[in-house]
Design a protein around this motif. Structure first.
Motif, short mmCIF file in Angstrom:
data_model
loop_
_atom_site.label_atom_id
_atom_site.label_comp_id
_atom_site.label_asym_id
_atom_site.label_seq_id
_atom_site.Cartn_x
_atom_site.Cartn_y
_atom_site.Cartn_z
N SER A 128 0.83 -1.29 -0.10
CA SER A 128 -0.15 0.05 0.15
C SER A 128 0.77 1.10 -0.14
N HIS A 129 1.90 1.28 0.80
CA HIS A 129 2.92 2.34 0.89
C HIS A 129 3.35 2.57 -0.79
N ILE A 130 3.91 1.57 -1.22
CA ILE A 130 4.61 1.71 -2.67
C ILE A 130 3.51 2.24 -3.64
N VAL A 131 1.99 1.84 -3.73
CA VAL A 131 1.33 2.09 -4.65
C VAL A 131 0.78 3.47 -4.32
N LEU A 132 0.68 3.97 -3.21
CA LEU A 132 0.00 5.21 -2.73
C LEU A 132 1.24 6.41 -3.02
N SER A 133 2.72 5.58 -2.63
CA SER A 133 3.67 6.89 -3.15
C SER A 133 3.79 7.00 -4.47
N ILE A 158 -8.23 19.35 -4.64
CA ILE A 158 -7.22 18.44 -4.91
C ILE A 158 -6.51 17.96 -3.51
N ALA A 159 -6.20 19.21 -2.81
CA ALA A 159 -5.62 18.91 -1.43
C ALA A 159 -6.22 18.03 -0.51
N ARG A 160 -7.86 17.97 -0.67
CA ARG A 160 -8.46 17.08 0.26
C ARG A 160 -7.99 15.51 0.10
N ILE A 165 -3.36 11.21 1.38
CA ILE A 165 -2.38 10.24 0.68
C ILE A 165 -0.79 10.57 1.21
N TRP A 166 -0.58 11.88 1.12
CA TRP A 166 0.83 12.09 1.56
C TRP A 166 0.99 11.75 2.91
N LEU A 167 0.06 11.98 3.71
CA LEU A 167 0.37 11.62 5.24
C LEU A 167 0.74 10.06 5.45
N TYR A 168 -0.23 9.32 4.89
CA TYR A 168 -0.14 7.99 4.82
C TYR A 168 1.37 7.40 4.51
#
Length: 184
Positions: A128-133, A158-160, A165-168
């Motif tokens: 999940s980390h890789i996909v979302l990064s 878009i920031a919503r 995503i960035w935080l995760y």
């Protein structure tokens, strides 16, 4: 107010800029993929820059803190402080990316033992980390582009999506490092 923060003539998303951002992001992701799956590590003995994984975790943690501070400031309508916090998060994430690429170039992939009882949790977290990064990079760049060009309505929309995503990705980067470090 600096010229970079003045309202643009159009509030529409500039397709050319988005295409360029996606292309740069795809190239960065392709480079990382090549480093992970095809590039032989240059420091086979594992003796150079051994502090990089811990540095990467620290940079992710600092990015997380800056993101949370930026979220607080935008909720408090302290836009200048929000901007400073988000630029700080972007700085830490950018330095992380460079350090991450150097680490992979030197050391290759860190393997987590499959016989570890945490393996099922670890690989799902890592996946999940890789996909979302991969998703996060262009989304972050687009969000920043919109803010820096004064397209604040689009930036907010878009920031919503960008923020969680960035935080995760930042938080899970620290967790993945901690799990890998515990197994060494």
């Amino acid at each position: 107010m600096p010229a970079a923060f003045t309202a643009p003539t159009s509030s529409r998303l500039p397709v050319g800029a988005v295409v360029a951002i996606v292309a740069v992001s795809a190239a960065a992701s392709a480079l990382i993929c090549w480093l992970v799956y095809f590039h032989a590590p240059t420091d086979i003995a594992g003796t150079h820059l051994l502090f990089l994984p811990a540095t990467n975790a620290l940079l992710n943690a600092l990015s997380t803190v800056a993101l949370l501070i930026g979220f607080y400031f935008v909720r408090a309508r302290q836009i200048a402080k929000h901007r400073a916090a988000m630029l700080t998060a972007f700085f830490f994430s950018s330095i992380f990316l460079v350090s991450y690429l150097v680490n992979f170039t030197l050391h290759g992939e860190t393997r987590f033992p499959r016989d570890n009882p945490l393996w099922p949790f670890y690989w799902k977290l890592l996946a999940s980390h890789i996909v979302l990064s991969v998703v996060a990079l262009p989304v972050i760049l687009i969000t920043f582009f919109l803010a820096l060009t004064g397209r604040f309505a689009l930036h907010r929309r878009i920031a919503r999506w960008t923020f969680p995503i960035w935080l995760y990705v930042s938080v899970t980067g620290v967790v993945v490092y901690a799990m890998q470090a515990a197994c060494r």
